[in-house]
Design a protein around this motif. Structure first.
Motif, PDB file in Angstrom:
ATOM      1  N   VAL A 141      10.553   8.433   1.896  1.00 25.73           N
ATOM      2  CA  VAL A 141       9.991   8.138   0.576  1.00 25.73           C
ATOM      3  C   VAL A 141       9.125   6.883   0.647  1.00 25.73           C
ATOM      4  O   VAL A 141       8.058   6.801   0.024  1.00 25.73           O
ATOM      5  CB  VAL A 141      11.111   7.965  -0.465  1.00 25.73           C
ATOM      6  CG1 VAL A 141      10.519   7.618  -1.831  1.00 25.73           C
ATOM      7  CG2 VAL A 141      11.949   9.239  -0.570  1.00 25.73           C
ATOM      8  N   GLN A 142       9.567   5.906   1.414  1.00 25.14           N
ATOM      9  CA  GLN A 142       8.767   4.692   1.606  1.00 25.14           C
ATOM     10  C   GLN A 142       7.398   5.038   2.202  1.00 25.14           C
ATOM     11  O   GLN A 142       6.364   4.539   1.760  1.00 25.14           O
ATOM     12  CB  GLN A 142       9.502   3.707   2.508  1.00 25.14           C
ATOM     13  CG  GLN A 142       8.742   2.406   2.727  1.00 25.14           C
ATOM     14  CD  GLN A 142       9.352   1.574   3.841  1.00 25.14           C
ATOM     15  OE1 GLN A 142       9.594   2.075   4.954  1.00 25.14           O
ATOM     16  NE2 GLN A 142       9.631   0.299   3.546  1.00 25.14           N
ATOM     17  N   LYS A 143       7.385   5.890   3.226  1.00 27.35           N
ATOM     18  CA  LYS A 143       6.134   6.286   3.861  1.00 27.35           C
ATOM     19  C   LYS A 143       5.190   6.941   2.859  1.00 27.35           C
ATOM     20  O   LYS A 143       3.979   6.697   2.864  1.00 27.35           O
ATOM     21  CB  LYS A 143       6.411   7.246   5.021  1.00 27.35           C
ATOM     22  CG  LYS A 143       7.082   6.614   6.223  1.00 27.35           C
ATOM     23  CD  LYS A 143       7.354   7.664   7.292  1.00 27.35           C
ATOM     24  CE  LYS A 143       8.030   7.066   8.513  1.00 27.35           C
ATOM     25  NZ  LYS A 143       8.339   8.099   9.541  1.00 27.35           N
ATOM     26  N   GLU A 144       5.754   7.760   1.980  1.00 26.23           N
ATOM     27  CA  GLU A 144       4.931   8.459   0.990  1.00 26.23           C
ATOM     28  C   GLU A 144       4.334   7.474  -0.019  1.00 26.23           C
ATOM     29  O   GLU A 144       3.175   7.601  -0.414  1.00 26.23           O
ATOM     30  CB  GLU A 144       5.777   9.512   0.267  1.00 26.23           C
ATOM     31  CG  GLU A 144       4.982  10.499  -0.559  1.00 26.23           C
ATOM     32  CD  GLU A 144       4.087  11.378   0.294  1.00 26.23           C
ATOM     33  OE1 GLU A 144       2.984  11.732  -0.183  1.00 26.23           O
ATOM     34  OE2 GLU A 144       4.472  11.719   1.436  1.00 26.23           O
ATOM     35  N   LEU A 145       5.113   6.460  -0.419  1.00 23.76           N
ATOM     36  CA  LEU A 145       4.602   5.440  -1.339  1.00 23.76           C
ATOM     37  C   LEU A 145       3.489   4.615  -0.690  1.00 23.76           C
ATOM     38  O   LEU A 145       2.472   4.317  -1.311  1.00 23.76           O
ATOM     39  CB  LEU A 145       5.736   4.520  -1.795  1.00 23.76           C
ATOM     40  CG  LEU A 145       6.684   5.069  -2.860  1.00 23.76           C
ATOM     41  CD1 LEU A 145       7.849   4.112  -3.072  1.00 23.76           C
ATOM     42  CD2 LEU A 145       5.953   5.313  -4.172  1.00 23.76           C
ATOM     43  N   VAL A 146       3.708   4.259   0.569  1.00 24.28           N
ATOM     44  CA  VAL A 146       2.702   3.472   1.287  1.00 24.28           C
ATOM     45  C   VAL A 146       1.419   4.276   1.444  1.00 24.28           C
ATOM     46  O   VAL A 146       0.307   3.745   1.299  1.00 24.28           O
ATOM     47  CB  VAL A 146       3.245   3.028   2.659  1.00 24.28           C
ATOM     48  CG1 VAL A 146       2.131   2.406   3.502  1.00 24.28           C
ATOM     49  CG2 VAL A 146       4.379   2.033   2.481  1.00 24.28           C
ATOM     50  N   SER A 147       1.532   5.573   1.717  1.00 25.10           N
ATOM     51  CA  SER A 147       0.336   6.417   1.843  1.00 25.10           C
ATOM     52  C   SER A 147      -0.392   6.565   0.505  1.00 25.10           C
ATOM     53  O   SER A 147      -1.576   6.905   0.467  1.00 25.10           O
ATOM     54  CB  SER A 147       0.714   7.802   2.377  1.00 25.10           C
ATOM     55  OG  SER A 147       1.466   8.529   1.430  1.00 25.10           O
ATOM     56  N   SER A 148       0.316   6.257  -0.593  1.00 25.86           N
ATOM     57  CA  SER A 148      -0.296   6.308  -1.927  1.00 25.86           C
ATOM     58  C   SER A 148      -0.892   4.969  -2.322  1.00 25.86           C
ATOM     59  O   SER A 148      -1.360   4.815  -3.457  1.00 25.86           O
ATOM     60  CB  SER A 148       0.742   6.738  -2.970  1.00 25.86           C
ATOM     61  OG  SER A 148       1.220   8.041  -2.698  1.00 25.86           O
ATOM     62  N   GLY A 149      -0.852   3.991  -1.414  1.00 28.42           N
ATOM     63  CA  GLY A 149      -1.510   2.715  -1.678  1.00 28.42           C
ATOM     64  C   GLY A 149      -0.598   1.550  -1.965  1.00 28.42           C
ATOM     65  O   GLY A 149      -1.066   0.442  -2.223  1.00 28.42           O
ATOM     66  N   VAL A 150       0.718   1.769  -1.937  1.00 31.56           N
ATOM     67  CA  VAL A 150       1.660   0.682  -2.204  1.00 31.56           C
ATOM     68  C   VAL A 150       1.875  -0.120  -0.921  1.00 31.56           C
ATOM     69  O   VAL A 150       2.059   0.460   0.157  1.00 31.56           O
ATOM     70  CB  VAL A 150       3.008   1.231  -2.714  1.00 31.56           C
ATOM     71  CG1 VAL A 150       3.978   0.089  -2.997  1.00 31.56           C
ATOM     72  CG2 VAL A 150       2.799   2.074  -3.965  1.00 31.56           C
ATOM     73  N   SER A 151       1.857  -1.430  -1.032  1.00 29.46           N
ATOM     74  CA  SER A 151       2.063  -2.272   0.136  1.00 29.46           C
ATOM     75  C   SER A 151       3.479  -2.110   0.685  1.00 29.46           C
ATOM     76  O   SER A 151       4.449  -2.055  -0.074  1.00 29.46           O
ATOM     77  CB  SER A 151       1.820  -3.747  -0.230  1.00 29.46           C
ATOM     78  OG  SER A 151       2.186  -4.597   0.837  1.00 29.46           O
ATOM     79  N   MET A 152       3.582  -2.055   2.010  1.00 27.72           N
ATOM     80  CA  MET A 152       4.879  -1.918   2.666  1.00 27.72           C
ATOM     81  C   MET A 152       5.832  -3.045   2.277  1.00 27.72           C
ATOM     82  O   MET A 152       7.048  -2.842   2.153  1.00 27.72           O
ATOM     83  CB  MET A 152       4.683  -1.908   4.186  1.00 27.72           C
ATOM     84  CG  MET A 152       5.970  -1.849   4.995  1.00 27.72           C
ATOM     85  SD  MET A 152       6.683  -0.198   5.076  1.00 27.72           S
ATOM     86  CE  MET A 152       5.588   0.564   6.274  1.00 27.72           C
ATOM     87  N   SER A 153       5.297  -4.234   2.057  1.00 28.37           N
ATOM     88  CA  SER A 153       6.133  -5.391   1.740  1.00 28.37           C
ATOM     89  C   SER A 153       6.818  -5.271   0.390  1.00 28.37           C
ATOM     90  O   SER A 153       7.771  -5.998   0.101  1.00 28.37           O
ATOM     91  CB  SER A 153       5.291  -6.670   1.778  1.00 28.37           C
ATOM     92  OG  SER A 153       4.272  -6.630   0.798  1.00 28.37           O
ATOM     93  N   ARG A 154       6.351  -4.358  -0.445  1.00 26.94           N
ATOM     94  CA  ARG A 154       6.926  -4.199  -1.782  1.00 26.94           C
ATOM     95  C   ARG A 154       7.972  -3.093  -1.844  1.00 26.94           C
ATOM     96  O   ARG A 154       8.567  -2.859  -2.903  1.00 26.94           O
ATOM     97  CB  ARG A 154       5.815  -3.901  -2.786  1.00 26.94           C
ATOM     98  CG  ARG A 154       4.787  -5.007  -2.918  1.00 26.94           C
ATOM     99  CD  ARG A 154       3.682  -4.605  -3.868  1.00 26.94           C
ATOM    100  NE  ARG A 154       4.199  -4.326  -5.204  1.00 26.94           N
ATOM    101  CZ  ARG A 154       3.525  -3.669  -6.140  1.00 26.94           C
ATOM    102  NH1 ARG A 154       2.319  -3.177  -5.862  1.00 26.94           N
ATOM    103  NH2 ARG A 154       4.047  -3.468  -7.335  1.00 26.94           N
ATOM    104  N   VAL A 155       8.202  -2.409  -0.736  1.00 26.83           N
ATOM    105  CA  VAL A 155       9.132  -1.277  -0.733  1.00 26.83           C
ATOM    106  C   VAL A 155      10.231  -1.521   0.294  1.00 26.83           C
ATOM    107  O   VAL A 155       9.986  -1.514   1.502  1.00 26.83           O
ATOM    108  CB  VAL A 155       8.403   0.044  -0.420  1.00 26.83           C
ATOM    109  CG1 VAL A 155       9.364   1.218  -0.592  1.00 26.83           C
ATOM    110  CG2 VAL A 155       7.186   0.217  -1.315  1.00 26.83           C
ATOM    111  N   ARG A 156      11.433  -1.757  -0.172  1.00 24.88           N
ATOM    112  CA  ARG A 156      12.585  -1.997   0.693  1.00 24.88           C
ATOM    113  C   ARG A 156      13.457  -0.747   0.711  1.00 24.88           C
ATOM    114  O   ARG A 156      13.609  -0.067  -0.302  1.00 24.88           O
ATOM    115  CB  ARG A 156      13.384  -3.194   0.172  1.00 24.88           C
ATOM    116  CG  ARG A 156      14.622  -3.529   0.975  1.00 24.88           C
ATOM    117  CD  ARG A 156      15.256  -4.818   0.475  1.00 24.88           C
ATOM    118  NE  ARG A 156      16.478  -5.145   1.193  1.00 24.88           N
ATOM    119  CZ  ARG A 156      17.701  -4.818   0.796  1.00 24.88           C
ATOM    120  NH1 ARG A 156      17.858  -4.167  -0.347  1.00 24.88           N
ATOM    121  NH2 ARG A 156      18.762  -5.126   1.507  1.00 24.88           N
TER     122      ARG A 156
END
Length: 204
Positions: A141-156
């Motif tokens: 799910v983190q990978k999918e959010l990051v691919s949608s433009g969310v910074s990795m640092s904001r998703v734990r």
């Protein structure tokens, strides 16, 4: 002496005296020069002069305090994410891609927020294996959010394995609702309190 000549002499003498007095009283005085120390201009047109305004860029029509600062109303918006998985799988079903996209838009709207993705499993299988599986689900799910433009640092991400089941019954339905990744995000926003003033109608 002729009375007419005498009267003329007195008038001339009085006129000369008044001219001297006027010259003595006013002619030597220089025009005063103003020495304005404080800035009396109101650049942001909020009714508070620059010299006292500690918030110089007040939004137009905002309700302000005595220091020239706008007042706000705090607003809170919540978003919950819940994604279910097949047995022994970390693959995200296309049916849940819309939820992930909504979460990405929410995080874009509130850039000061971050999210913790919590992965879970059912109680079927080995506990250690389930712990790793729950982490893998959260990671996808983190990978999918990051691919949608969310910074990795904001998703734990965090995996709980089978430690926090929501349904403890031993049934296919119970196991299905326990195989999940969940998240809850709170976003805060502020709207200014607006007030009509005489400055609202006239622009600089």
């Amino acid at each position: 002496m002729d009375k007419k000549i005498c009267s003329v002499s007195i008038i001339i003498a009085l006129f000369s005296a008044s001219s001297v007095l006027a010259e003595d009283e006013f002619a030597y005085r220089a025009t005063p020069v103003a020495n304005q120390i404080s800035d009396l201009i109101d650049d942001d047109r909020d009714g508070v002069i620059n010299a006292r305004d500690i918030c110089p860029d007040t939004p137009e029509n905002a309700f302000i305090d005595n220091d020239g600062c706008e007042e706000y109303l705090d607003q809170e918006e919540n978003l919950e994410l819940k994604i279910l998985f097949e047995h022994n799988s970390a693959q995200i079903s296309p049916a849940f891609l819309g939820e992930i996209s909504t979460m990405a838009e929410f995080l874009e709207k509130y850039p000061e927020t971050s999210v913790e993705l919590q992965g879970h499993t059912s109680v079927v299988g080995d506990a250690d294996y389930n712990l790793k599986l729950s982490e893998s689900r959260a990671l996808e799910v983190q990978k999918e959010l990051v691919s949608s433009g969310v910074s990795m640092s904001r998703v734990r991400i965090v995996g709980y394995g089978e430690a926090k089941v929501v349904d403890g019954n031993d049934s296919p339905v119970s196991h299905a609702v326990n195989r999940r990744v969940v998240a809850r995000v709170v976003g805060y926003d502020k709207d200014i309190i607006e007030e009509w003033t005489i400055f609202s109608k006239r622009r600089k």
